[in-house]
Design an enzyme around this catalytic site. Structure first.
Site, PDB file in Angstrom:
ATOM      1  N   GLU A  20       0.833  -1.208   0.000  1.00  0.00           N
ATOM      2  CA  GLU A  20       0.000   0.000   0.000  1.00  0.00           C
ATOM      3  C   GLU A  20       0.863   1.251   0.000  1.00  0.00           C
ATOM      4  OE1 GLU A  20      -3.467   0.342  -0.099  1.00  0.00           O
ATOM      5  OE2 GLU A  20      -3.272  -1.756  -0.714  1.00  0.00           O
ATOM      6  N   ALA A  97      -4.617   4.048   9.068  1.00  0.00           N
ATOM      7  CA  ALA A  97      -4.927   2.728   9.617  1.00  0.00           C
ATOM      8  C   ALA A  97      -6.317   2.674  10.236  1.00  0.00           C
ATOM      9  CB  ALA A  97      -3.891   2.330  10.655  1.00  0.00           C
ATOM     10  N   ASP A  98      -7.029   1.604   9.936  1.00  0.00           N
ATOM     11  CA  ASP A  98      -8.343   1.336  10.519  1.00  0.00           C
ATOM     12  C   ASP A  98      -8.174   0.255  11.576  1.00  0.00           C
ATOM     13  OD1 ASP A  98     -10.983   0.925  11.107  1.00  0.00           O
ATOM     14  OD2 ASP A  98     -11.564   0.223   9.112  1.00  0.00           O
ATOM     15  N   GLU A 212     -21.496  12.611  10.772  1.00  0.00           N
ATOM     16  CA  GLU A 212     -22.216  11.363  11.037  1.00  0.00           C
ATOM     17  C   GLU A 212     -22.867  11.456  12.401  1.00  0.00           C
ATOM     18  OE1 GLU A 212     -19.251   8.317  10.869  1.00  0.00           O
ATOM     19  OE2 GLU A 212     -19.558   7.920   8.742  1.00  0.00           O
ATOM     20  N   HIS A 251     -18.826   3.196  11.207  1.00  0.00           N
ATOM     21  CA  HIS A 251     -17.640   3.582  11.941  1.00  0.00           C
ATOM     22  C   HIS A 251     -17.788   3.362  13.436  1.00  0.00           C
ATOM     23  CE1 HIS A 251     -16.424   6.514   8.503  1.00  0.00           C
ATOM     24  NE2 HIS A 251     -15.929   5.309   8.319  1.00  0.00           N
TER      25      HIS A 251
END
Length: 296
Positions: A20, A97-98, A212, A251
């Protein structure tokens, strides 16, 4: 102009030799970003797209002083990578990063605030000034979305960003700086903490936020408007209008607790402060035009 980076801003890419990291560092360069060095422990001496790789941020900084660090680092290593960038004197850091552990998120934000740094993310696409520079993973080649201009955009959502921004472009505007603050409960930097930079940027005429349900970031924007800390036109779209209470939607930060964090509460706070709130993405552009009828 840009509030975070432009084509003159030197950037280092931590994790540049990974799949990536190499892929998106290449796209950053193709857009015009000034990538001056990469960092991967054990890979010093290699190159990626002609960019030299170093063992550490400290060694990279000796060779080419960077102002922004772009992190392509797994979640469990993100905190250490952020600390390394901070120790290297870098005060603008983007991490995509998640799944960064919550405690690490809290500690990253605390370290950033203690050093006067801006950490964007995690769980984000990063930062882009279309046509100029980016630190992130935006498909900048989609010109109906990523057109240079004078509207700042901040977003918590990845999926809604392209849709909302395309409505801005369709109405004849473009984007000065787009910042993905991220969808985690504790982002490195919050919406309201970027408002002063947009307020002071002569290249930004107005701001669009893509919010959100959950959290209080949108209400913090409303408070900044009420306190006159931000006085430029602002349009908001808030996703999650039909979400059931108490249920996480997408999320980790998109969860309503009690009466806090509902779309209705955010809508009311922003409207009361003078913002226009769209109930669907297709209205964002026309609302923005109503506030800036003569703007290019």
């Amino acid at each position: 102009m840009s509030i975070f980076l432009d084509e003159t801003t030197p950037i280092i890419v931590q994790g540049i030799t990974g799949k990536e990291g190499a892929f998106w560092a290449g796209h950053m360069i193709d857009l015009g970003s000034r990538v001056v060095a990469g960092v991967t422990p054990g890979k010093e001496g290699q190159e990626v797209r002609g960019i030299p790789v170093y063992h550490s941020v400290a060694r990279a900084q000796e060779a080419a002083r960077a102002e922004v660090a772009m992190l392509f680092v797994p979640p469990r290593f993100t905190k250490d990578a952020v600390y390394e960038a901070l120790d290297g004197g870098i005060r603008k850091i983007v991490t995509i990063a998640d799944g960064i552990p919550l405690r690490d998120q809290v500690e990253i934000r605390a370290a950033a605030r203690a050093t006067g740094a801006l950490v964007v993310g995690g769980n984000t696409s990063g930062v882009i000034s279309p046509g100029r520079s980016m630190a992130g993973t935006f498909p900048y080649w989609i010109t109906r979305v990523y057109k240079p201009g004078r509207i700042g955009v901040m977003t918590r959502s990845g999926s809604l960003t392209n849709e909302v921004t395309s409505m801005i472009v369709e109405e004849g505007f473009g984007v000065s700086t787009l910042i993905g603050v991220g969808g985690d409960p504790v982002p490195g930097t919050r919406f309201a903490e970027f408002l002063e930079a947009f307020q002071n940027d002569p290249g930004t005429d107005g701001v669009v936020i893509v919010g959100e349900l959950g959290g209080t970031m949108e209400e913090e924007v409303a408070l900044a408007m009420e306190d006159q800390r931000f006085t430029k036109p602002l349009v908001a779209f808030i996703g999650g209008r039909t979400a059931p209470k108490g249920k996480r939607m997408g999320h980790a930060g998109a969860i309503v607790t009690g009466s806090a964090g509902t779309v209705a509460a955010k809508d009311q706070a922003l409207t009361r402060a003078g913002a226009l709130v769209a109930d669907r993405p297709s209205k964002v552009g026309t609302m923005l035009r109503s506030l800036l009828p003569e703007a290019p």
